[in-house]
Write a protein that holds these residues in place. Structure first.
Motif, PDB file in Angstrom:
ATOM      1  N   PRO A 291       4.633  -2.982   1.834  1.00 35.73           N
ATOM      2  CA  PRO A 291       5.839  -3.041   2.681  1.00 35.73           C
ATOM      3  C   PRO A 291       7.083  -2.674   1.884  1.00 35.73           C
ATOM      4  CG  PRO A 291       5.021  -5.248   2.151  1.00 35.73           C
ATOM      5  CD  PRO A 291       3.978  -4.292   1.721  1.00 35.73           C
ATOM      6  N   GLY A 292       7.951  -1.897   2.524  1.00 32.26           N
ATOM      7  CA  GLY A 292       9.186  -1.475   1.871  1.00 32.26           C
ATOM      8  C   GLY A 292       9.000  -0.328   0.905  1.00 32.26           C
ATOM      9  N   CYS A 293       7.795   0.275   0.874  1.00 28.23           N
ATOM     10  CA  CYS A 293       7.515   1.395  -0.035  1.00 28.23           C
ATOM     11  C   CYS A 293       7.188   2.656   0.774  1.00 28.23           C
ATOM     12  CB  CYS A 293       6.350   1.051  -0.967  1.00 28.23           C
ATOM     13  SG  CYS A 293       6.636  -0.405  -1.991  1.00 28.23           S
ATOM     14  N   SER A 294       7.189   3.763   0.085  1.00 29.89           N
ATOM     15  CA  SER A 294       6.860   5.038   0.727  1.00 29.89           C
ATOM     16  C   SER A 294       5.856   5.787  -0.138  1.00 29.89           C
ATOM     17  CB  SER A 294       8.134   5.876   0.913  1.00 29.89           C
ATOM     18  OG  SER A 294       7.804   7.194   1.324  1.00 29.89           O
TER      19      SER A 294
ATOM     20  N   PRO B 246      11.527 -16.140  -1.043  1.00 26.63           N
ATOM     21  CA  PRO B 246      11.120 -15.637   0.277  1.00 26.63           C
ATOM     22  C   PRO B 246      10.848 -14.143   0.350  1.00 26.63           C
ATOM     23  CG  PRO B 246      12.873 -17.248   0.501  1.00 26.63           C
ATOM     24  CD  PRO B 246      12.703 -17.014  -0.966  1.00 26.63           C
ATOM     25  N   ASP B 247      11.668 -13.319  -0.332  1.00 26.97           N
ATOM     26  CA  ASP B 247      11.514 -11.873  -0.206  1.00 26.97           C
ATOM     27  C   ASP B 247      10.159 -11.400  -0.737  1.00 26.97           C
ATOM     28  OD1 ASP B 247      12.443  -9.118   0.276  1.00 26.97           O
ATOM     29  OD2 ASP B 247      12.449  -8.981  -1.913  1.00 26.97           O
ATOM     30  N   ILE B 248       9.850 -11.697  -2.003  1.00 28.37           N
ATOM     31  CA  ILE B 248       8.582 -11.234  -2.574  1.00 28.37           C
ATOM     32  C   ILE B 248       7.400 -11.977  -1.940  1.00 28.37           C
ATOM     33  CG2 ILE B 248       8.642 -12.860  -4.504  1.00 28.37           C
ATOM     34  CD1 ILE B 248       7.313  -9.227  -4.544  1.00 28.37           C
ATOM     35  N   GLN B 249       7.623 -13.226  -1.530  1.00 28.83           N
ATOM     36  CA  GLN B 249       6.561 -13.985  -0.852  1.00 28.83           C
ATOM     37  C   GLN B 249       6.131 -13.282   0.432  1.00 28.83           C
ATOM     38  OE1 GLN B 249       6.109 -18.280   1.475  1.00 28.83           O
ATOM     39  NE2 GLN B 249       7.556 -18.133  -0.198  1.00 28.83           N
ATOM     40  N   ASN B 250       7.103 -12.906   1.243  1.00 30.11           N
ATOM     41  CA  ASN B 250       6.788 -12.263   2.520  1.00 30.11           C
ATOM     42  C   ASN B 250       6.215 -10.855   2.327  1.00 30.11           C
ATOM     43  OD1 ASN B 250       7.573 -14.476   3.995  1.00 30.11           O
ATOM     44  ND2 ASN B 250       9.664 -13.754   4.322  1.00 30.11           N
ATOM     45  N   ARG B 251       6.691 -10.147   1.313  1.00 29.54           N
ATOM     46  CA  ARG B 251       6.162  -8.797   1.068  1.00 29.54           C
ATOM     47  C   ARG B 251       4.707  -8.862   0.599  1.00 29.54           C
ATOM     48  NH1 ARG B 251      10.090  -5.253  -2.548  1.00 29.54           N
ATOM     49  NH2 ARG B 251       8.718  -3.574  -1.809  1.00 29.54           N
ATOM     50  N   LEU B 252       4.390  -9.821  -0.254  1.00 32.52           N
ATOM     51  CA  LEU B 252       2.999  -9.989  -0.691  1.00 32.52           C
ATOM     52  C   LEU B 252       2.107 -10.407   0.476  1.00 32.52           C
ATOM     53  CD1 LEU B 252       3.280 -11.710  -4.195  1.00 32.52           C
ATOM     54  CD2 LEU B 252       2.278  -9.476  -3.690  1.00 32.52           C
ATOM     55  N   PHE B 253       2.635 -11.315   1.307  1.00 35.71           N
ATOM     56  CA  PHE B 253       1.829 -11.759   2.454  1.00 35.71           C
ATOM     57  C   PHE B 253       1.627 -10.616   3.440  1.00 35.71           C
ATOM     58  CE2 PHE B 253       1.390 -13.671   6.685  1.00 35.71           C
ATOM     59  CZ  PHE B 253       0.261 -14.446   6.469  1.00 35.71           C
ATOM     60  N   GLU B 254       2.646  -9.830   3.653  1.00 33.15           N
ATOM     61  CA  GLU B 254       2.523  -8.694   4.571  1.00 33.15           C
ATOM     62  C   GLU B 254       1.510  -7.674   4.049  1.00 33.15           C
ATOM     63  OE1 GLU B 254       5.409  -5.319   6.658  1.00 33.15           O
ATOM     64  OE2 GLU B 254       6.322  -7.119   5.776  1.00 33.15           O
ATOM     65  N   LEU B 255       1.507  -7.463   2.735  1.00 34.13           N
ATOM     66  CA  LEU B 255       0.511  -6.563   2.148  1.00 34.13           C
ATOM     67  C   LEU B 255      -0.899  -7.119   2.368  1.00 34.13           C
ATOM     68  CD1 LEU B 255      -0.375  -4.165   0.393  1.00 34.13           C
ATOM     69  CD2 LEU B 255       0.077  -5.586  -1.633  1.00 34.13           C
TER      70      LEU B 255
END
Length: 754
Positions: free
Chosen positions: A643-646, A708-717
């Motif tokens: 998430p948040g990457c291209s 919260p930011d990295i937590q949610n990005r890891l969970f979304e991945l």
């Protein structure tokens, strides 16, 4: 009519004896009574078996899930209740048995005590329960559905569940506001720093391996409870908003939670007194308690309890010089080995030898003369003799038995000096570690952390006069009349005893005198709070779950407080979750258990409320987790774009991978981490142990401790990879969907069934 006898009210004598006189009737007892015994060793179980000799009547195990831990997971011991339930069935083989529970088998392991079902044992397909359990675990939810349908078909199983028709389920996502986000980020940073500090302190103090293991078990359990408290507190504004909305719609509110924070409150009251400036912060008190009791400190130097130099000298071993011994040996040629041993033993035990043979050896170590024996001084340390006139300077004053020669004094002084230097170094190390511990404690006290959610909710909804509390705690903090500060009060009053306070509060709610009830598992067991047609308060219940229980059994029990027979309206359930990925851990556990509970009780995993979208602790979840770890460790490419990457900008993926690895290091998933050298200078190297690679629960637990930011990005991945595996399994036809309704416009039977 049969007479019902409460066993706990009866003596331990034979039930059919003259003193007790019970020959027939119904005996009622709790599971605690079943495992009870008297001081003389007589047990209730033995008492029952003796009364039921050749018994072919009925034994009903109501709420039989109390015996579910007969076959615990590895590392645990069977409970006494489970063993007692199994034992009484074995001792009364002719008795009829009924197992009765709303949550009797949330997973196959919990069926171990149900030996009368005939699913395992001689004459069945499974020789032992463990064989049955292994097959069920391998077959998954589908196998449980087949077992339930087979039992129903054979007439040995009846399951009637109150329909959830009319009940509304809504999962409410509560985003963290800016203040709570800031608080969460600072808390996550603090726990990461505390972990590094504890690693350093444990190494510095030389902590043993067993103590170190205990320290980290306590650390991670406290870590999980801390962030669970934070998540609960983040949902308090949403609870107040939903409750206010319910009041406007002429409804009443039931709020369910698991932890009341009573332990932390009582600790704070015992430390600070019954009058406090504000409500107790559960997370702060939890942190203070953990650091206060578990911060590793090096050994503190032992103070030397001496009354002068002579005390040390007496405790020191003999400091006899080889030269003096040689002189003594040359001066006394008749001194044989036997007499030497004897005299040495005597010198250690007898301070004043009075035999003539001993007098022969009383000679001055300096002049080697035995003259004026009565004036010889004996050193209390090396036990040599000296003329007072031979000493430099001469000893004029009369010395007692604690006198020491100059040689021993020098050696004792050296020892004391060395010990003083060593003790000083130990003291400096101890003082330094203690200073760091005090700094950490002061830092914890300065952290901005939320108050106990239960006290906060009661206060914001009007106080104890407006809210019925049906929990297990004995006291509570109440806002002072002037609005400044809070005071600790016990929940009971002059008119209501502690044992009846929950029933009193429940009645106030059912009579409509209070429109909010807060329930916990400990206080609400067996309590009915539904919109009963017989009650004055028949307003529709809005059941808000602030904290989802750890297990499906407890979730069903909590839902059942407001959803019962004879109700005027079905409740509205509001399940609150924050938008933090780590909190899905709690939903994941319950979702998994609800599916297997429905499969075992009704042959359909879809029975009851559905949280299937949160069931990550499955085979697909484990595969997704392994792929996530391998991707972040750059062992294999990630199957999805983070998430948040291209994909067109590889540097964004590299940046995310680096941040992800750093995050996993901070919560202890990646171990033995080091910064790389040369080409790997920007990489974090380390390892993930095999036990962590497949542990979805641990991954979700540890996620809670990340910002919260990295937590949610890891969970979304993680969920993206998880969804990918589910889609692939569905396309390949390997997805276990359980029982499926076949819908068609017309259905015709082509052939007669075989």
């Amino acid at each position: 009519p049969f007479v019902v006898h409460a066993l706990n009210k009866l003596p331990y004598s034979k039930l059919d004896s003259k003193s007790v006189g019970i020959r027939e009737g119904v005996v009622f007892l709790t599971y605690n009574s079943l495992i009870a015994s008297s001081e003389k060793g007589r047990s209730r179980l033995h008492q029952l078996v003796q009364w039921c000799s050749n018994f072919d009547g009925l034994i009903i195990f109501d709420e039989c899930h109390k015996a579910k831990n007969l076959v615990p997971e590895a590392g645990s011991q069977p409970t006494k209740t489970g063993e007692a339930v199994l034992d009484i069935q074995a001792r009364l083989p002719e008795a009829r048995v009924i197992y009765c529970s709303a949550t009797g088998a949330s997973e196959p392991r919990n069926m171990g005590y149900m030996i009368r079902l005939g699913l395992w044992g001689p004459g069945t397909s499974f020789a032992e329960f463990n064989d049955f359990l292994a097959t069920m675990d391998k077959g998954g939810v589908g196998a449980l559905e087949l077992v339930a349908m087979d039992m129903k078909a054979r007439g040995m199983y009846v399951c009637r569940t109150l329909s959830y028709k009319g009940a509304e389920f809504e999962i409410v996502e509560v985003p963290l506001d800016s203040k709570m986000t800031d608080m969460y980020e600072k808390s996550a940073a603090f726990w990461a720093e505390l972990r590094v500090e504890l690693l350093s302190a444990a190494t510095f103090s030389g902590m043993e391996k067993s103590a170190s293991s205990q320290l980290w078990r306590l650390y991670w359990s406290s870590h999980q409870r801390f962030f669970q408290h934070i998540c609960m507190s983040a949902k308090v504004p949403a609870v107040i908003k939903l409750a206010s909305q319910a009041f406007m719609e002429d409804k009443c509110v039931v709020i369910g939670l698991q932890s009341t924070g009573e332990a932390r409150t009582e600790e704070a009251v015992s430390k600070y007194g019954i009058e406090l400036d504000d409500f107790v912060s559960g997370p702060r008190e939890l942190l203070l308690k953990f650091v206060e009791e578990n911060y590793p400190l090096p050994a503190m130097p032992e103070p030397v309890a001496v009354d002068g130099l002579e005390e040390i000298q007496r405790k020191r071993p003999s400091a006899t010089s080889e030269t003096s011994l040689a002189r003594r040996a040359r001066k006394v040629p008749k001194w044989n080995a036997e007499s030497e041993d004897e005299s040495e033993w005597q010198s250690e035990t007898d301070t004043e030898p009075d035999t003539e043979s001993d007098d022969e050896f009383q000679i001055c170590t300096i002049c080697n003369s035995g003259e004026d024996r009565k004036k010889l001084l004996q050193c209390s340390c090396c036990h040599h003799y000296f003329h007072s006139s031979c000493l430099v300077p001469p000893v004029v004053e009369e010395s007692g038995k604690d006198w020491s020669c100059d040689s021993c004094k020098e050696k004792t002084t050296e020892y004391l000096r060395a010990k003083e230097v060593y003790d000083k170094e130990l003291q400096q190390r101890y003082d330094g570690a203690l200073e760091r511990k005090v700094k950490i404690l002061n830092l914890i006290k300065s952290l901005d952390l939320p108050n106990n959610p239960l006290d906060d909710i009661i206060d914001q909804l009007g106080g104890p006069d407006k809210v019925s509390e049906i929990t297990g705690r004995r006291g509570m903090l109440v806002r002072s009349a002037g609005g400044k500060g809070v005071v600790y009060h016990t929940r009971n009053t002059k008119d209501v005893t502690m044992e009846m306070v929950n029933m009193h509060e429940k009645q106030l709610f059912m009579d409509g005198k209070k429109l909010v009830a807060i329930i916990s598992e400990a206080g609400s067991a067996g309590v009915s709070l539904q919109a009963d047609r017989r009650a004055l308060n028949q307003k529709r219940r809005v059941h808000i779950t602030l904290e989802l229980p750890w297990s499906a059994e407890r979730a069903i029990q909590q839902f059942g407080r407001t959803h019962r027979s004879n109700q005027a309206s079905a409740p509205e359930y509001r399940l609150l979750f924050t938008n933090l990925g780590g909190e899905r851990r709690f939903a994941s556990i319950v979702a998994k258990r609800l599916e297997s509970l429905g499969a075992l009780t009704q042959g359909d995993r879809r029975a009851g409320p559905s949280l299937s979208a949160y069931n990550y602790d499955s085979s697909y979840g484990k595969k997704a987790l392994v792929m996530l770890y391998k991707g972040l460790m750059e062992q294999e490419p990630l199957p999805v774009v983070p998430p948040g990457c291209s994909s067109e900008k590889p540097e964004t993926i590299d940046d995310f991978t680096l941040k992800g690895r750093a995050a996993l290091v901070s919560v202890g998933i990646i171990r033995d981490s080091i910064l790389g050298n040369g080409k790997d200078s920007a990489r974090i190297l380390g390892r993930i142990v095999d036990s962590d690679m497949h542990d979805v629960g641990r991954f979700l637990n540890r996620l809670l401790g990340l910002p919260p930011d990295i937590q949610n990005r890891l969970f979304e991945l993680f969920t993206s990879i998880f969804d990918l595996y589910i889609r692939n399994a569905r396309l390949e036809g390997n997805l276990d969907s359980g029982i499926v309704d076949m819908k068609a416009s017309t259905i015709e039977m082509q052939n007669a069934p075989k």
